[in-house]
Design a protein around this motif. Structure first.
Motif, PDB file in Angstrom:
ATOM      1  N   GLY A   1       0.806  -1.204   0.000  1.00  0.00           N
ATOM      2  CA  GLY A   1       0.000   0.000   0.000  1.00  0.00           C
ATOM      3  C   GLY A   1       0.845   1.262   0.000  1.00  0.00           C
ATOM      4  O   GLY A   1       2.073   1.224   0.145  1.00  0.00           O
ATOM      5  N   SER A   2       0.160   2.382  -0.178  1.00  0.00           N
ATOM      6  CA  SER A   2       0.848   3.668  -0.185  1.00  0.00           C
ATOM      7  C   SER A   2       1.196   4.088   1.247  1.00  0.00           C
ATOM      8  O   SER A   2       0.588   3.639   2.217  1.00  0.00           O
ATOM      9  CB  SER A   2      -0.031   4.731  -0.846  1.00  0.00           C
ATOM     10  N   MET A   3       2.157   4.987   1.356  1.00  0.00           N
ATOM     11  CA  MET A   3       2.616   5.440   2.661  1.00  0.00           C
ATOM     12  C   MET A   3       1.536   6.295   3.319  1.00  0.00           C
ATOM     13  O   MET A   3       0.929   7.160   2.684  1.00  0.00           O
ATOM     14  CB  MET A   3       3.908   6.245   2.516  1.00  0.00           C
TER      15      MET A   3
END
Length: 291
Positions: free
Chosen positions: A142-144
């Protein structure tokens, strides 16, 4: 009268000739029925040899003559055709043709408008839990996310002073401080003169007093109701600064405070309104959860 008779007689003979010609013409058109009569064929051939044909009579007159010629009451032995009407009962002259049937149920009309939503039905019975499925494949990274809060730091510190002198009586006295230098998160209560531990850990404490001439100085640093250390100065001709310090491991809700000891001889600490001679300080050295 003689003039009138001549033309009438002439017209009567001509009418008979026309009647005979139309009968023969009708017999020729009848086809198969009249072809079976020999003498009629001969008459038809003789009639074909004639050069001139008279004009046809009226349709109503022709129908009446035809009906009279083939009437069943004649003495001729030959079969005659019978005229049938479409409204007569019996077998039809034309074979009945089956009318193709169309199945209306297969005809699809245009889509109608959507109806109103109906009422919600009753909930059915809860089924039994199914077997656990197989573990699915690992998803993508996933994205940060957003940055979180900073790590919470634990602090505790205080430093207070007293500008008034204090003398002992025949009982112990808690030293109350009237000057606040540092009181982080208000852990030191200025009304009771006690430090309350809200962050457990190891603390450092320091007590500084000024002695009085010709008087003894005797104090205790207390942990809850226990005497931990003593600050003592003998009677002298001059006053001096005296101090005491220590480290304590405190648990939550522990109390640290200073007590003036009662004695046979006069016990006192010196201070004045213009300067501060008495101080009490403490701070957290190490939090209990730190390794």
């Amino acid at each position: 009268m003689m003039l009138a008779t001549g033309p009438r007689r002439k017209m009567g003979s001509r009418g008979q000739g026309l009647l005979l010609a139309y009968c023969l013409l009708l017999a020729f058109a009848s086809g198969p029925v009249l072809s079976r009569v020999p003498h009629v064929q001969g008459e038809q051939q003789e009639w074909e040899g004639t050069e001139e044909l008279p004009s046809p009579p009226d349709h109503a007159e022709r129908a009446e003559e035809q009906h009279e010629k083939y009437r069943p009451s004649q003495d001729e032995g030959l079969p005659v055709s019978r005229c049938l009407r479409c409204c007569d009962p019996g077998t039809s002259m034309y074979p009945a043709t089956a009318v193709p049937q169309i199945n209306i149920t297969i005809l699809k009309g245009e889509k109608g408008d959507r109806g109103d939503r109906g009422l919600q039905g009753k909930y059915g019975k809860t089924g039994s839990a199914g077997a656990r499925g197989h573990t699915g494949p690992k998803g993508q990274k996933g994205s940060m996310g957003a940055p979180g809060e900073r790590c919470k730091s634990h602090y505790a510190a205080f430093s207070v002073g007293r500008k008034k002198p204090m003398h002992s009586n025949h009982y112990y006295q808690t030293v109350i401080f009237d000057t606040e230098f540092v009181n982080l998160y208000s852990h030191f209560n200025m009304f009771t003169g006690k430090f309350y531990c809200y962050v457990p850990g190891i603390y450092f404490f320091s007590l500084n007093v000024h002695t009085w001439n010709q008087k003894e100085t005797y104090l205790h640093i207390m942990k809850n109701e226990e005497e931990v250390v003593i600050l003592f100065a003998q009677v002298g001709d001059r006053s001096i600064m005296q101090s005491q310090s220590l480290m304590l491991e405190l648990q939550e809700q522990d109390q640290v405070w200073v007590r003036l000891y009662k004695g046979e001889r006069e016990n006192a600490i010196f201070s004045e309104e213009l300067d501060t001679y008495i101080t009490f300080s403490g701070y957290l050295v190490k939090h209990a959860t730190e390794p």
